[in-house]
Design a protein around this motif. Sequence first.
Motif, PDB file in Angstrom:
ATOM      1  N   GLU A  92      -4.763   6.816  -1.955  1.00 48.09           N
ATOM      2  CA  GLU A  92      -4.111   6.013  -2.996  1.00 48.09           C
ATOM      3  C   GLU A  92      -3.747   4.631  -2.460  1.00 48.09           C
ATOM      4  OE1 GLU A  92      -1.605   8.750  -5.966  1.00 48.09           O
ATOM      5  OE2 GLU A  92      -1.195   9.188  -3.836  1.00 48.09           O
ATOM      6  N   LEU A  93      -3.268   4.596  -1.228  1.00 45.93           N
ATOM      7  CA  LEU A  93      -2.948   3.314  -0.598  1.00 45.93           C
ATOM      8  C   LEU A  93      -4.205   2.469  -0.450  1.00 45.93           C
ATOM      9  CD1 LEU A  93      -0.984   1.385   0.825  1.00 45.93           C
ATOM     10  CD2 LEU A  93      -1.385   2.686   2.938  1.00 45.93           C
ATOM     11  N   LYS A  94      -5.286   3.089  -0.021  1.00 43.58           N
ATOM     12  CA  LYS A  94      -6.562   2.373   0.152  1.00 43.58           C
ATOM     13  C   LYS A  94      -7.037   1.784  -1.173  1.00 43.58           C
ATOM     14  CE  LYS A  94     -11.027   3.975   1.076  1.00 43.58           C
ATOM     15  NZ  LYS A  94     -11.941   4.860   1.785  1.00 43.58           N
ATOM     16  N   GLU A  95      -6.973   2.560  -2.230  1.00 46.29           N
ATOM     17  CA  GLU A  95      -7.391   2.058  -3.544  1.00 46.29           C
ATOM     18  C   GLU A  95      -6.486   0.917  -4.004  1.00 46.29           C
ATOM     19  OE1 GLU A  95     -10.264   2.750  -5.085  1.00 46.29           O
ATOM     20  OE2 GLU A  95     -10.614   3.901  -3.247  1.00 46.29           O
ATOM     21  N   HIS A  96      -5.205   1.017  -3.734  1.00 41.52           N
ATOM     22  CA  HIS A  96      -4.258  -0.044  -4.078  1.00 41.52           C
ATOM     23  C   HIS A  96      -4.617  -1.333  -3.338  1.00 41.52           C
ATOM     24  CE1 HIS A  96      -0.508  -2.124  -4.925  1.00 41.52           C
ATOM     25  NE2 HIS A  96      -0.372  -2.330  -3.627  1.00 41.52           N
ATOM     26  N   ILE A  97      -4.959  -1.204  -2.086  1.00 36.27           N
ATOM     27  CA  ILE A  97      -5.332  -2.376  -1.286  1.00 36.27           C
ATOM     28  C   ILE A  97      -6.535  -3.073  -1.909  1.00 36.27           C
ATOM     29  CG2 ILE A  97      -6.351  -3.045   0.947  1.00 36.27           C
ATOM     30  CD1 ILE A  97      -4.426  -0.944   2.221  1.00 36.27           C
ATOM     31  N   LYS A  98      -7.478  -2.320  -2.405  1.00 34.12           N
ATOM     32  CA  LYS A  98      -8.676  -2.899  -3.004  1.00 34.12           C
ATOM     33  C   LYS A  98      -8.382  -3.678  -4.286  1.00 34.12           C
ATOM     34  CE  LYS A  98     -11.993   0.640  -1.554  1.00 34.12           C
ATOM     35  NZ  LYS A  98     -12.890   1.685  -2.099  1.00 34.12           N
ATOM     36  N   ILE A  99      -7.447  -3.192  -5.106  1.00 32.02           N
ATOM     37  CA  ILE A  99      -7.282  -3.782  -6.447  1.00 32.02           C
ATOM     38  C   ILE A  99      -6.045  -4.679  -6.609  1.00 32.02           C
ATOM     39  CG2 ILE A  99      -8.530  -1.895  -7.556  1.00 32.02           C
ATOM     40  CD1 ILE A  99      -5.804  -0.790  -8.467  1.00 32.02           C
ATOM     41  N   SER A 100      -5.171  -4.720  -5.607  1.00 29.72           N
ATOM     42  CA  SER A 100      -3.874  -5.390  -5.789  1.00 29.72           C
ATOM     43  C   SER A 100      -3.844  -6.864  -5.389  1.00 29.72           C
ATOM     44  CB  SER A 100      -2.810  -4.656  -4.977  1.00 29.72           C
ATOM     45  OG  SER A 100      -3.082  -4.821  -3.588  1.00 29.72           O
ATOM     46  N   GLY A 101      -4.930  -7.373  -4.825  1.00 30.68           N
ATOM     47  CA  GLY A 101      -4.894  -8.737  -4.304  1.00 30.68           C
ATOM     48  C   GLY A 101      -4.462  -8.780  -2.843  1.00 30.68           C
ATOM     49  N   PHE A 102      -4.221  -7.611  -2.270  1.00 28.67           N
ATOM     50  CA  PHE A 102      -3.794  -7.495  -0.870  1.00 28.67           C
ATOM     51  C   PHE A 102      -4.803  -8.169   0.067  1.00 28.67           C
ATOM     52  CE2 PHE A 102      -3.762  -5.384   3.229  1.00 28.67           C
ATOM     53  CZ  PHE A 102      -2.421  -5.203   3.521  1.00 28.67           C
ATOM     54  N   ILE A 103      -6.070  -7.911  -0.151  1.00 30.89           N
ATOM     55  CA  ILE A 103      -7.106  -8.445   0.753  1.00 30.89           C
ATOM     56  C   ILE A 103      -7.115  -9.966   0.700  1.00 30.89           C
ATOM     57  CG2 ILE A 103      -9.606  -8.555   1.160  1.00 30.89           C
ATOM     58  CD1 ILE A 103      -9.721  -5.578   0.279  1.00 30.89           C
ATOM     59  N   GLU A 104      -7.034 -10.522  -0.480  1.00 32.87           N
ATOM     60  CA  GLU A 104      -7.022 -11.986  -0.616  1.00 32.87           C
ATOM     61  C   GLU A 104      -5.816 -12.592   0.105  1.00 32.87           C
ATOM     62  OE1 GLU A 104      -8.534 -15.610  -1.602  1.00 32.87           O
ATOM     63  OE2 GLU A 104      -9.533 -13.695  -1.933  1.00 32.87           O
ATOM     64  N   LYS A 105      -4.659 -11.955  -0.026  1.00 29.92           N
ATOM     65  CA  LYS A 105      -3.438 -12.455   0.631  1.00 29.92           C
ATOM     66  C   LYS A 105      -3.558 -12.428   2.148  1.00 29.92           C
ATOM     67  CE  LYS A 105      -0.531 -10.122  -2.503  1.00 29.92           C
ATOM     68  NZ  LYS A 105       0.570  -9.215  -2.672  1.00 29.92           N
TER      69      LYS A 105
END
Length: 160
Positions: A92-105
């Motif tokens: 669930e955390l991994k999926e959140h990272i993909k869709i939350s803008g985390f990677i861009e930040k």
Amino acid sequence: MTTFIIIIGLVLILIIYFLISNKIGVKKLNDEINEICLAHERLNYPELDKKTQLEIMETGNMNAIAELVPEFKDKGVPFRLLKEYITISKNELKEHIKISGFIEKHKLENAPNPEHDGIWLLKDKIIDQERGITHRTWKVNNESEIAEIYADLLWNKITD
């Protein structure tokens, strides 16, 4: 010779003083941590909603946990309490990272400055840097690998 013995005696007294005061300080800190954990245990670790859990994992901000026990909220939250409050899965955390803008930040170009401490995405690798010095790197090929590495690193907060 007498002066030498006095100096050695004073140094030994100072060393003993610092060792005892350090031991007392560590015991006081451990007692406080245990008291905080006990207060949360008495609450039976109320469940936090999924959004709050993801925010805690993403940002490290544990205010939502601290506020559950107002008398200790200014004392912080021991990391060992994460095991009790984080019930989401690593997937669930991994999926959140993909869709939350985390990677861009976490792209290095979005850091406050290029030498800012943190774990950043730089082109095709993730770098762990402190004071501008890279300590570890991970080669990545796609967003899924990026999310996997970040999820593993964040998940270690719970398991360590």
